[in-house]
Design a protein around this motif. Sequence first.
Motif, PDB file in Angstrom:
ATOM      1  N   SER A  47      46.430   3.383  -4.954  1.00 41.69           N
ATOM      2  CA  SER A  47      46.984   4.593  -5.600  1.00 41.69           C
ATOM      3  C   SER A  47      47.162   5.707  -4.596  1.00 41.69           C
ATOM      4  O   SER A  47      48.192   6.409  -4.582  1.00 41.69           O
ATOM      5  CB  SER A  47      46.060   5.040  -6.737  1.00 41.69           C
ATOM      6  OG  SER A  47      46.004   4.067  -7.751  1.00 41.69           O
ATOM      7  N   THR A  48      46.168   5.900  -3.737  1.00 41.17           N
ATOM      8  CA  THR A  48      46.246   6.953  -2.726  1.00 41.17           C
ATOM      9  C   THR A  48      47.388   6.685  -1.756  1.00 41.17           C
ATOM     10  O   THR A  48      48.157   7.594  -1.403  1.00 41.17           O
ATOM     11  CB  THR A  48      44.912   7.031  -1.952  1.00 41.17           C
ATOM     12  OG1 THR A  48      43.851   7.284  -2.870  1.00 41.17           O
ATOM     13  CG2 THR A  48      44.968   8.122  -0.901  1.00 41.17           C
ATOM     14  N   SER A  89      50.752   7.440  -3.329  1.00 43.04           N
ATOM     15  CA  SER A  89      51.061   8.875  -3.352  1.00 43.04           C
ATOM     16  C   SER A  89      51.454   9.380  -1.966  1.00 43.04           C
ATOM     17  O   SER A  89      52.355  10.217  -1.831  1.00 43.04           O
ATOM     18  CB  SER A  89      49.853   9.665  -3.865  1.00 43.04           C
ATOM     19  OG  SER A  89      49.529   9.271  -5.174  1.00 43.04           O
ATOM     20  N   ASN A  90      50.765   8.893  -0.958  1.00 42.53           N
ATOM     21  CA  ASN A  90      51.029   9.355   0.403  1.00 42.53           C
ATOM     22  C   ASN A  90      52.348   8.827   0.972  1.00 42.53           C
ATOM     23  O   ASN A  90      52.849   9.364   1.966  1.00 42.53           O
ATOM     24  CB  ASN A  90      49.888   8.936   1.340  1.00 42.53           C
ATOM     25  CG  ASN A  90      48.577   9.634   0.999  1.00 42.53           C
ATOM     26  OD1 ASN A  90      48.578  10.711   0.373  1.00 42.53           O
ATOM     27  ND2 ASN A  90      47.457   9.023   1.396  1.00 42.53           N
ATOM     28  N   ASN A 125      56.711   5.937 -10.557  1.00 37.50           N
ATOM     29  CA  ASN A 125      55.941   6.077 -11.796  1.00 37.50           C
ATOM     30  C   ASN A 125      55.506   4.720 -12.346  1.00 37.50           C
ATOM     31  O   ASN A 125      54.389   4.572 -12.890  1.00 37.50           O
ATOM     32  CB  ASN A 125      56.769   6.837 -12.833  1.00 37.50           C
ATOM     33  CG  ASN A 125      57.005   8.278 -12.440  1.00 37.50           C
ATOM     34  OD1 ASN A 125      56.209   8.870 -11.704  1.00 37.50           O
ATOM     35  ND2 ASN A 125      58.113   8.875 -12.896  1.00 37.50           N
ATOM     36  N   ALA A 161      52.607   3.543 -10.266  1.00 36.85           N
ATOM     37  CA  ALA A 161      51.430   4.375 -10.545  1.00 36.85           C
ATOM     38  C   ALA A 161      50.821   3.997 -11.888  1.00 36.85           C
ATOM     39  O   ALA A 161      49.593   3.903 -12.028  1.00 36.85           O
ATOM     40  CB  ALA A 161      51.808   5.851 -10.506  1.00 36.85           C
ATOM     41  N   LYS A 217      55.321   8.383  -0.882  1.00 39.28           N
ATOM     42  CA  LYS A 217      56.415   8.589  -1.834  1.00 39.28           C
ATOM     43  C   LYS A 217      57.738   8.779  -1.106  1.00 39.28           C
ATOM     44  O   LYS A 217      58.786   8.256  -1.531  1.00 39.28           O
ATOM     45  CB  LYS A 217      56.123   9.808  -2.707  1.00 39.28           C
ATOM     46  CG  LYS A 217      57.081   9.947  -3.890  1.00 39.28           C
ATOM     47  CD  LYS A 217      56.622  11.064  -4.812  1.00 39.28           C
ATOM     48  CE  LYS A 217      57.544  11.160  -6.035  1.00 39.28           C
ATOM     49  NZ  LYS A 217      57.089  12.242  -6.960  1.00 39.28           N
TER      50      LYS A 217
END
Length: 418
Positions: free
Chosen positions: A199-200, A203-204, A235, A238, A206
């Motif tokens: 998940s991290t 996000s990093n 999305n 995620a 994107k």
Amino acid sequence: METSIDQENISKKKALNKMKGNALALLGVAVLLFIIAIYFKIPMLQAFSEAAMVGGIADWFAVVALFRHPLGIPIWHTAIIPTKKNEIGENLGNFVSEEFLNREKLEIKIEEFNFATKASEWLSHDENANKIANLVAVNVIPGVLKTLKDEDIKHFIQTQFKEKLEAINFGEWVALALEPLQKGNVKDELLTNVLNVMSTELSNNKDLIRRKVKESTPFLSFGLADKSITEGVFNGLADFLNEAKQPGSAIRVKIDEYVYDFLDKVKNSEEMRVKINTMILGFAGKKEVQDYINGIWDEIKLSITNDLEKGEESSIKKNISGLIQGFGNGIKEDPVMIDKINNFIKNDLLSILLNNKKVIGDLISSTVKSWDGKEVSEKLELEIGKDLQYIRINGTLVGGLIGILIYFVEWTYHYFVM
């Protein structure tokens, strides 16, 4: 360079020559007395010296005849040892095998000697343990290292390494290592941590996802769909990861099933075992790994050589000495082991010896036969010749005394009878 054996032989040779000189000098005295007795007409002295000369010369002949022909003349039954060498060898072999190798006699001697106790006491002393360790460190180990060919040793290590790897079921090892994942909270915690990391990273990265989407969309869209597609992909991923984090979720259950199925295949599937083993063996066959394995022997050999060059400070020598001394102390303090060793010598080893006593006798006989007759004669004379000179001395003295005795008998007969 003279060895200790050469020095000992020189010493024996000097002692032998000295005793020969003494015997010859005594015979010379008898000759001188004979001349005096003849010149001054002394009957008793003449009888003594005559018999002494006969006794001395006869015993000289007997002693010399054992080892060579007297005065170089090939008289019958002389030079007994060199000419009868083969018969002596056969008789010696038969004597040892029939008389010496006797069970009853040997069992008594073995029980009296108590080999295990004496050997353990000898080995337990520092000096004796160091002697053996020094012998091994100075002679045995360097000799072995010189004898062994590096190529053969490296080939042996490579072969053994390959055979051992091929015999291992790495699938079971992997399954055993992953087995904790099937138990308790370890699997859930590990999976949650992995999902959190994913998940991290999502996000990093994107912007990276946006670029990849843009590169994949048609050029004619003029980038109008890029943002929507990127948001949809981001999305969706995620949401998938968030749902997977939830215990009991359908995704989590699917992941659990996959883990169980994978572990089961690793543990029980022959196909999976072959794949894992092939992968590991393929890695082991790489040149870098092969060079490393070959270097193992070079490192071992270098380490041994460097350590032995330290002399008394050699760790190998100290360890060998310690092992020998510890072995001796261990046996000395273990009555059961002492009995076992003594019984082994008394029963097993003695039985082997006695069952092959004819072979031992034949070996002694053939060994003696292979010796050079002259060389054997010289060696034996060097060992026992000194003592045999006493026969010449005694022959001269005893012969003289017998001559006096005969003279008195003859004198008494003439004086009282005639």
